[in-house]
Design an enzyme around this catalytic site. Structure first.
Site, short mmCIF file in Angstrom:
data_model
loop_
_atom_site.label_atom_id
_atom_site.label_comp_id
_atom_site.label_asym_id
_atom_site.label_seq_id
_atom_site.Cartn_x
_atom_site.Cartn_y
_atom_site.Cartn_z
N LYS A 49 1.02 -1.25 0.03
CA LYS A 49 0.02 -0.01 -0.09
C LYS A 49 0.86 1.34 0.00
O LYS A 49 0.54 2.16 -0.97
CB LYS A 49 -0.80 -0.06 1.13
CG LYS A 49 -1.59 1.35 1.33
CD LYS A 49 -2.55 1.79 0.29
CE LYS A 49 -3.11 3.05 0.46
NZ LYS A 49 -4.00 3.45 -0.61
N CYS A 63 -2.32 10.90 1.46
CA CYS A 63 -1.74 9.63 0.91
C CYS A 63 -0.36 9.95 0.47
O CYS A 63 0.35 9.43 1.08
CB CYS A 63 -2.77 9.17 -0.26
SG CYS A 63 -4.38 9.32 0.13
N1 SAJ Z 1 -0.82 15.17 -8.42
C1 SAJ Z 1 0.26 15.67 -9.16
N2 SAJ Z 1 0.54 15.11 -10.61
C2 SAJ Z 1 -0.01 13.92 -10.98
C3 SAJ Z 1 -0.93 13.21 -10.12
C4 SAJ Z 1 -1.41 13.75 -9.00
O1 SAJ Z 1 1.06 16.71 -9.07
O2 SAJ Z 1 0.36 13.47 -12.25
C5 SAJ Z 1 -0.93 15.45 -7.18
C6 SAJ Z 1 -2.38 15.99 -7.24
O3 SAJ Z 1 -2.89 17.17 -7.51
C7 SAJ Z 1 -2.64 15.79 -5.61
C8 SAJ Z 1 -1.59 14.47 -5.20
O4 SAJ Z 1 -0.96 14.24 -6.26
O5 SAJ Z 1 -2.18 16.89 -4.99
C9 SAJ Z 1 -2.35 13.28 -4.85
O6 SAJ Z 1 -3.14 13.12 -6.27
P1 SAJ Z 1 -3.76 11.37 -6.74
O7 SAJ Z 1 -4.21 11.53 -7.68
O8 SAJ Z 1 -2.72 10.53 -6.22
O9 SAJ Z 1 -5.02 11.35 -5.64
P2 SAJ Z 1 -5.15 10.75 -4.15
O10 SAJ Z 1 -4.01 11.01 -3.29
O11 SAJ Z 1 -6.46 10.97 -3.67
O12 SAJ Z 1 -5.24 9.00 -4.36
C10 SAJ Z 1 -4.08 8.34 -4.22
C11 SAJ Z 1 -4.19 7.11 -5.33
N3 SAJ Z 1 -3.12 6.13 -5.24
C12 SAJ Z 1 -2.58 5.95 -6.47
O13 SAJ Z 1 -3.14 6.27 -7.44
C13 SAJ Z 1 -1.43 4.92 -6.66
C14 SAJ Z 1 -5.49 6.23 -4.85
O14 SAJ Z 1 -5.65 5.05 -5.47
C15 SAJ Z 1 -5.18 5.93 -3.14
O15 SAJ Z 1 -6.24 4.89 -2.67
C16 SAJ Z 1 -5.05 6.98 -2.30
O16 SAJ Z 1 -3.99 7.57 -2.86
C17 SAJ Z 1 -4.94 6.51 -1.04
O17 SAJ Z 1 -5.98 6.75 -0.36
O18 SAJ Z 1 -3.86 6.14 -0.63
#
Ligand code: SAJ
Length: 413
Positions: free
Chosen positions: A203, A257
């Site tokens: 995870k 996360c």
């Molecule tokens: N972000 C970027 N660039 C990207 C993708 C995201 O800057 O290319 C930023 C977003 O703006 C945000 C952060 O990263 O600030 C997190 O974004 P995210 O799209 O990863 O969203 P989370 O944190 O809600 O979801 C993640 C997911 N994990 C993965 O994709 C590996 C989700 O599947 C998890 O369940 C979740 O974390 C969690 O709860 O752990």
């Protein structure tokens, strides 16, 4: 099956909803009495599509009830926060430990206890298992203990809880089997049975993988701003390679996360987790990078910030980099904020936020910001400039200057 879920937040409540609509009797436990009372009136406190209707119906059908205290059940699921301790990056297990202690008076032989909260590697074996052994339970014989983390994306939680594969990390094979039986009530994805410590690290690694890749995109942006290349074009073109997936750069990484889980691994092995820590530091450096370029665009004046949620189309602003950016800019600028997904009396409508602003700073990719009213901008702003850190503004009419992560070189000193 009767299920008691401790913690009715972003994960606990959708999980409760799915069990309640799949033949289970669910008790949702939370420490917040306003949340408990609202839930029992069918009123939900999280912005997640579909959840309100399910909970309302479940309350009416008596398959869901909220409470401040646990009750006897066949399975207990713990979905409480696990922040990191800033001083040493370790996982703060205090909420999980409190939740485990809260169910002890109701535990019976044969019960299943599942920790869904994201926890540091080895936590289930070293910290959580002893809590129940101290009460005389033999794990794997008369009490079954597993770590089964979620991996859902806010905005599509209900669908992903059902269709994503599920990690089932039992302390023993029998624990994994019992936990799989619980999730088989609604999970259509594969229940992947493994050891608890493997589940914990898997995870954390899922989010660490994403955090490291975002850091790579952010570092590329800094390099391109320095040497005069369009970072957004590089990402677009490199990603045409069948096996390349450069992520998107941004103003930093928020959420509960990616901004936290990598630290759990780093704290376990700081000597080895060098890439992981450097990626965290790189992503945490982006607010300063954004502020530096704001200063290059306008040295003073009024800035309308669009979006403080940690990502698009959600009202969750936990660990949002926007707050770091706003805190920094407040020293030199007048700031207005518009975020249609967050209730805040200090936030303004788009029209009011941009009134006489010198710069529009986009920090979040809400859909509402993708269709901007340019007539309003030219009417309300004398010299309209947009700095889009999320690459959502594709082209602007004459008279409006657009900066994004593709043309920062124009601002090189
Ligand atoms: N972000 C970027 N660039 C990207 C993708 C995201 O800057 O290319 C930023 C977003 O703006 C945000 C952060 O990263 O600030 C997190 O974004 P995210 O799209 O990863 O969203 P989370 O944190 O809600 O979801 C993640 C997911 N994990 C993965 O994709 C590996 C989700 O599947 C998890 O369940 C979740 O974390 C969690 O709860 O752990």
């Amino acid at each position: 099956m009767k299920i008691c879920i401790i913690g009715q937040g972003y994960i606990g409540l959708p999980t409760a909803a799915l069990f309640s609509m799949n033949g289970c009797e669910v008790l949702g436990v939370d420490v917040n009495d306003e949340i408990v009372s609202n839930l029992n009136n069918g009123i939900v406190h999280i912005e997640e599509p579909g959840i309100a209707k399910i909970i309302k119906k479940a309350v009416e059908n008596n398959t869901y009830h909220a409470s401040l205290k646990p009750q006897k059940a066949d399975a207990f699921i713990i979905t409480v926060p696990t922040p990191y301790i800033v001083e040493n990056y370790k996982c703060d297990l205090s909420y999980v430990i409190d939740a485990c202690n809260s169910i002890i008076p109701y535990l019976e032989k044969g019960n299943i206890v599942i920790i869904e909260s994201t926890i540091a590697p080895m936590s289930t074996d070293d910290i959580i298992k002893p809590i129940f052994e101290k009460e005389g339970f033999e794990i794997g014989k008369d009490l079954y203990l597993a770590h089964c983390p979620e991996r859902v994306l806010p905005g599509q939680i209900l669908d992903e809880l059902v269709n994503n594969d599920r990690i089932i990390g039992g302390l023993t094979a029998e624990c994994s089997k019992k936990a799989s039986e619980v999730y088989s009530q609604f999970v259509k994805g594969k229940c992947m049975e493994t050891e608890a410590k493997t589940a914990e690290l898997s995870k954390c690694m899922e989010n660490t993988f994403r955090d490291v890749n975002i850091a790579l995109a952010n570092e590329l942006t800094k390099i391109c701003a320095e040497i005069g290349v369009n970072a957004l074009d590089v990402i677009k073109i490199a990603n045409r390679h069948p096996r390349v997936n450069l992520h998107q750069p941004g103003p930093g990484v928020g959420g509960h996360c990616l901004a936290i889980d990598p630290y759990f691994i780093y704290a376990k092995s700081p000597e080895n987790a060098k890439i992981i820590k450097l990626a965290r530091d790189t992503n945490n450096s982006m607010p300063e990078f954004v502020c530096d370029y704001v200063h290059r665009i306008i040295p003073s004046g009024k800035i309308a910030v669009l979006g403080v949620s940690y990502k698009g189309n959600t009202g969750d602003d936990r660990e949002s980099p926007a707050y770091k950016i706003i805190g920094n800019l407040l020293k030199d600028y007048e700031i207005t904020i518009c975020d249609p997904h967050i209730e805040n009396t200090n936030f303004l409508s788009f029209e009011d936020a941009i009134e006489n602003a010198d710069l529009i700073l986009i920090l979040c990719d809400h859909d509402e910001f993708k269709e901007i009213n340019y007539d309003l901008i030219t009417e309300k702003m004398s010299n309209p400039i947009i700095f889009d850190t999320k690459d959502i503004i594709k082209n602007v009419p004459d008279g409006i200057k657009l900066y994004n992560y593709g043309n920062l070189y124009d601002l090189k000193n």
